[in-house]
Design a protein around this motif. Structure first.
Motif, short mmCIF file in Angstrom:
data_model
loop_
_atom_site.label_atom_id
_atom_site.label_comp_id
_atom_site.label_asym_id
_atom_site.label_seq_id
_atom_site.Cartn_x
_atom_site.Cartn_y
_atom_site.Cartn_z
N HIS A 138 0.86 -1.19 0.00
CA HIS A 138 0.00 0.00 0.00
C HIS A 138 0.89 1.24 0.00
CE1 HIS A 138 -3.69 2.06 2.16
NE2 HIS A 138 -3.10 2.88 1.31
N HIS A 165 1.44 5.49 -1.86
CA HIS A 165 1.02 6.57 -2.75
C HIS A 165 2.27 7.19 -3.36
CE1 HIS A 165 -3.15 6.17 -1.42
NE2 HIS A 165 -2.59 5.77 -0.28
N GLU A 185 -6.19 2.13 -4.52
CA GLU A 185 -6.89 2.03 -3.23
C GLU A 185 -8.32 2.47 -3.52
OE1 GLU A 185 -5.24 4.42 -0.07
OE2 GLU A 185 -6.66 3.64 1.40
N ASP A 189 1.70 2.71 3.32
CA ASP A 189 0.74 3.80 3.10
C ASP A 189 1.47 5.14 3.06
OD1 ASP A 189 -1.68 4.96 2.56
OD2 ASP A 189 -2.49 4.77 4.59
N HIS A 227 2.89 8.61 1.87
CA HIS A 227 2.30 9.67 1.05
C HIS A 227 3.34 10.67 0.55
CE1 HIS A 227 -1.59 8.12 2.25
NE2 HIS A 227 -2.20 9.04 1.54
N HIS A 247 -5.49 6.60 -4.85
CA HIS A 247 -6.92 6.55 -4.50
C HIS A 247 -7.79 6.50 -5.75
CE1 HIS A 247 -6.45 7.26 -0.21
NE2 HIS A 247 -5.53 8.16 -0.50
N HIS A 263 -5.58 -0.71 5.50
CA HIS A 263 -5.45 -0.27 6.91
C HIS A 263 -6.67 -0.68 7.76
CE1 HIS A 263 -7.39 3.11 4.92
NE2 HIS A 263 -6.24 3.53 4.44
FE LIG Z 1 -3.66 4.87 1.40
#
Ligand SMILES: [Fe+2]
Length: 235
Positions: free
Chosen positions: A10, A12, A85, A195, A197, A47, A141
């Motif tokens: 996961h 970004h 996601e 996750d 970012h 996303h 998550h």
């Molecule tokens: Fe995410």
């Protein structure tokens, strides 16, 4: 830990497509951080919200971001697999082209579920994705959702093909670590994601999470985790 071929399910990391990396340079820094933490494969999961963008527009934007980044990456950075996601909405299982949002050529779909109590419809739809659509949902998550769910629903999901992913921060944070380790140990959670970012804001710290898991649950546990994870995305 560095030679362990660790997967990140996961991230970004693709530039300029969502609230993650803002530029190719930032993506390159993120990939270098992941590489230095021992990550061998990172799944890029921008996303996707069906209310905001069509699948065609999403895929072309993702392809462009992936191509721009791929032209600049060094040879030894993690392999990037593209995914999404995907924001859950009631009825999502009827979305014809759902498989196009899966990770690479797999049937794995990272799904962002609503935070709050899931009702029977939601649970049935989640389970039916795997039984009827041959999609394997990975709940993103899941630590954000678990506290609200009824035990009977969790048992139903656990006995299906649905997989659960937790964020590295859930393992690293000292106040949630014990819970994270218990979920991993009892098999309710199978997959780990950074996750991440950005390079400064919400940077990748997944290597530290794997290190803690190895320290607390044993090297063999991490070996099993990464073998299982890699077998899902490399076949
Ligand atoms: Fe995410």
């Amino acid at each position: 830990m560095k030679d362990r071929l660790l997967p990140d399910f996961h991230s970004h990391v693709l530039p300029g497509i969502d609230d993650g990396s803002r530029s190719t340079e930032e993506s390159l820094r993120m990939l270098e951080m992941l590489r230095s933490q021992g990550i061998s494969t990172v799944v890029a999961t921008p996303h996707f919200d069906a209310d905001r963008i069509t699948i065609d527009d999403f895929l072309s934007r993702r392809e462009r971001a992936f191509r721009v980044l791929s032209e600049r990456v060094a040879e030894d950075v993690p392999t990037i697999k593209t995914g999404a996601e995907v924001s859950y909405y009631p009825g999502i299982s009827r979305l014809e082209r759902l498989y196009e949002l899966c990770i690479g050529k797999t049937r794995l779909l990272l799904l962002e579920m609503p935070i709050g109590k899931w009702d029977k419809y939601v649970v049935d739809e989640l389970v039916n994705l795997s039984s009827s659509r041959r999609i394997i949902p990975i709940v993103a998550h899941v630590e954000r959702c678990l506290p609200y769910q009824e035990r009977r629903f969790l048992e139903k999901i656990s006995s299906s093909d649905v997989l659960f992913q937790i964020n590295a921060s859930f393992v690293i944070n000292i106040s949630t670590r014990r819970k994270a380790l218990r979920l991993l140990k009892n098999g309710l959670v199978q997959l780990l994601g950074s996750d991440c970012h950005g390079a400064e804001t919400r940077p990748p710290e997944i290597g530290e999470a794997y290190r803690i898991i190895a320290d607390k649950l044993g090297e063999k546990f991490v070996t099993n985790m990464l073998e299982y994870g890699n077998s899902l995305i490399h076949f």
